[in-house]
Scaffold this active site. Sequence first.
Site, mmCIF file in Angstrom:
data_model
loop_
_atom_site.group_PDB
_atom_site.id
_atom_site.type_symbol
_atom_site.label_atom_id
_atom_site.label_comp_id
_atom_site.label_asym_id
_atom_site.label_seq_id
_atom_site.Cartn_x
_atom_site.Cartn_y
_atom_site.Cartn_z
ATOM 1 N N ASN A 223 1.546 -15.915 -8.740
ATOM 2 C CA ASN A 223 1.442 -16.476 -7.396
ATOM 3 C C ASN A 223 0.354 -17.541 -7.456
ATOM 4 O O ASN A 223 -0.838 -17.212 -7.463
ATOM 5 C CB ASN A 223 1.072 -15.349 -6.413
ATOM 6 N N ARG B 231 6.213 -16.761 -7.428
ATOM 7 C CA ARG B 231 6.395 -16.697 -5.975
ATOM 8 C C ARG B 231 6.278 -18.112 -5.413
ATOM 9 O O ARG B 231 5.303 -18.817 -5.665
ATOM 10 C CB ARG B 231 5.312 -15.825 -5.356
ATOM 11 N N HIS C 186 7.358 -14.133 4.337
ATOM 12 C CA HIS C 186 7.282 -12.715 3.935
ATOM 13 C C HIS C 186 8.662 -12.159 3.582
ATOM 14 O O HIS C 186 8.871 -10.938 3.618
ATOM 15 C CB HIS C 186 6.741 -11.808 5.074
ATOM 16 N N HIS D 265 6.114 -6.487 9.012
ATOM 17 C CA HIS D 265 5.105 -6.723 7.974
ATOM 18 C C HIS D 265 3.833 -7.167 8.690
ATOM 19 O O HIS D 265 3.757 -8.291 9.191
ATOM 20 C CB HIS D 265 5.595 -7.805 6.994
ATOM 21 N N ASN E 6 -2.957 -9.684 7.435
ATOM 22 C CA ASN E 6 -3.704 -10.814 8.019
ATOM 23 C C ASN E 6 -2.726 -11.801 8.639
ATOM 24 O O ASN E 6 -2.965 -12.370 9.688
ATOM 25 C CB ASN E 6 -4.552 -11.501 6.949
ATOM 26 N N ARG F 185 -4.492 -16.389 13.177
ATOM 27 C CA ARG F 185 -3.465 -17.318 13.690
ATOM 28 C C ARG F 185 -3.064 -16.928 15.108
ATOM 29 O O ARG F 185 -2.953 -15.740 15.409
ATOM 30 C CB ARG F 185 -2.225 -17.306 12.799
ATOM 31 N N GLY G 170 -0.883 -4.437 5.135
ATOM 32 C CA GLY G 170 -2.181 -3.741 5.256
ATOM 33 C C GLY G 170 -2.354 -3.013 6.578
ATOM 34 O O GLY G 170 -2.823 -1.865 6.607
ATOM 35 N N ASN H 22 -1.503 1.177 7.365
ATOM 36 C CA ASN H 22 -2.746 1.936 7.583
ATOM 37 C C ASN H 22 -3.146 2.201 9.038
ATOM 38 O O ASN H 22 -3.889 3.138 9.296
ATOM 39 C CB ASN H 22 -3.913 1.205 6.908
ATOM 40 N N GLU I 33 5.732 -6.739 -3.129
ATOM 41 C CA GLU I 33 6.377 -8.043 -3.331
ATOM 42 C C GLU I 33 6.460 -8.401 -4.812
ATOM 43 O O GLU I 33 7.436 -8.998 -5.262
ATOM 44 C CB GLU I 33 5.611 -9.116 -2.561
HETATM 45 P P1 ADP Z 1 -2.523 -10.229 3.775
HETATM 46 O O1 ADP Z 1 -1.714 -10.778 4.893
HETATM 47 O O2 ADP Z 1 -3.755 -11.018 3.491
HETATM 48 O O3 ADP Z 1 -1.718 -9.837 2.548
HETATM 49 P P2 ADP Z 1 -2.889 -7.362 4.048
HETATM 50 O O4 ADP Z 1 -1.452 -6.998 4.084
HETATM 51 O O5 ADP Z 1 -3.699 -6.993 2.851
HETATM 52 O O6 ADP Z 1 -3.117 -8.882 4.390
HETATM 53 O O7 ADP Z 1 -3.574 -6.679 5.354
HETATM 54 C C1 ADP Z 1 -4.904 -6.836 5.663
HETATM 55 C C2 ADP Z 1 -5.167 -6.076 6.957
HETATM 56 O O8 ADP Z 1 -4.937 -4.663 6.725
HETATM 57 C C3 ADP Z 1 -6.600 -6.201 7.460
HETATM 58 O O9 ADP Z 1 -6.602 -6.554 8.834
HETATM 59 C C4 ADP Z 1 -7.125 -4.799 7.267
HETATM 60 O O10 ADP Z 1 -8.043 -4.491 8.233
HETATM 61 C C5 ADP Z 1 -5.892 -3.942 7.450
HETATM 62 N N1 ADP Z 1 -6.185 -2.572 6.974
HETATM 63 C C6 ADP Z 1 -6.443 -2.179 5.714
HETATM 64 N N2 ADP Z 1 -6.779 -0.850 5.700
HETATM 65 C C7 ADP Z 1 -6.734 -0.411 6.989
HETATM 66 C C8 ADP Z 1 -6.976 0.860 7.662
HETATM 67 N N3 ADP Z 1 -7.329 1.948 6.968
HETATM 68 N N4 ADP Z 1 -6.821 0.934 9.013
HETATM 69 C C9 ADP Z 1 -6.452 -0.153 9.706
HETATM 70 N N5 ADP Z 1 -6.207 -1.365 9.153
HETATM 71 C C10 ADP Z 1 -6.363 -1.497 7.817
#
Ligand code: ADP
Length: 403
Positions: A7, A90, A180, A208, A211, A241, A331, A335, A386
């Site tokens: 990537n 990618r 995505h 999805h 961030n 964003r 993320g 989570n 991915e």
């Molecule tokens: P990107 O779009 O950069 O790939 P990710 O998919 O890694 O982003 O997601 C990042 C987000 O996931 C951040 O906002 C982070 O706070 C959130 N995140 C990670 N762990 C947790 C958690 N345990 N509880 C809530 N949110 C979480």
Amino acid sequence: MKILVINAGSSSLKYQLINMDNDEVLAKGICERVGAKNGHFEYKTKNGKTEKDIEMKDHTAAFEVVTDALTKGEDKVIDDLSEISAVGHRIVQGGALFNKSCLVTDEVIKGIASLDDLAPLHNPAAVQGIKACRAVFGDKLPEVTVFDNAFHSTMPPEAYMFGVPYEYYEKYAVRRYGFHGTSHRYVSQECAKIMGRPLEDLKLITCHLGNGSSITAIEGGKVVDTSMGLTPLDGFIMGTRSGGLDPSVVTFLQEKEGWTPEETSIILNKKSGVYGISGGLSDDRDLLKAKAEGNKRAKLALDMLWYQIRKFIGAYIAVMHGVDAIVFTGGIGENSQPLRQNICENFAYLGVTFNPEENKKAIKGVGGEISGPDSKIKVYVIPTNEELMIALDTKAIVESLGK
Ligand code: ADP
């Protein structure tokens, strides 16, 4: 078979070496600040993590740093580069030119470069990555490009057109492309496997949430609509964003604040979203903590995010005349237990039941079904992958060459 997944960003190079016999990630890492004096390299294997400061004058130099780490020293994972069967790249923007993954040829490189206008930050970097890869591996090694928006190419025109004069679609290919796609495709396939039903028979909504976030409606394995647009700015509120908004907000603020197009783009992409609303918090964990401590703007930011996600899910249920399953990934999707609880509870009127115990268990890479056994619509947490999807596409194309 071992496949290297790449990537390439304008100043970075992320990679994973995957053993396709068992899907094991043999090594992964990132070269950062490529082209600058203060470059940094990170390398992880099952034995641990190493990092070092190292100047990489361009992407070719970065590839050399990566291949050295893979083949030399104590933490090497292969003896020779010839053990790598193919490379999968990618690519963010495939425009209307690429509707599936393909083998890299000079034509493909030209095609990707012809889309630079649509992805000025990403596509030139991707082409640099492909060329640097060829410089290091030679042109005998098969390389495959996997496009972030190819999965969305099945959208019908009523979903991908914007309500501006048609001539701008003809002149500049201005339309919804979505992003995505590799993640939405991966989790939709996994979802069908978990449900034990053919993807062709399912109506799915995949969320999805990271961030950057997007939601996609998938009917019979084909995307019918997705929330991101010409760029990843459209849709709903994200980390920094804005997501979709009344277009007049932009022209109004440009007039009031005297923003140039470039400044406008920085405000909407980097200073808006939950970060802009809360006053500086973009990480979901920080927002949840601040809300629990009584921070009203953190609460507002999360309320807006959860509300807008519900709006998209509701719209896509209408688009598909129903839904069999809703999937959370990324993320935040993987989570944020309070977010998932909020969405499930708000669809109770459509027969969604919620399983708090399973919701608690689904975290940090552990997925699961978070709806109850009697739920009319299934709700799953499915960790995305991915890189594996890119490697699987690469493997399939390489294998088809030998036939
Ligand atoms: P990107 O779009 O950069 O790939 P990710 O998919 O890694 O982003 O997601 C990042 C987000 O996931 C951040 O906002 C982070 O706070 C959130 N995140 C990670 N762990 C947790 C958690 N345990 N509880 C809530 N949110 C979480």
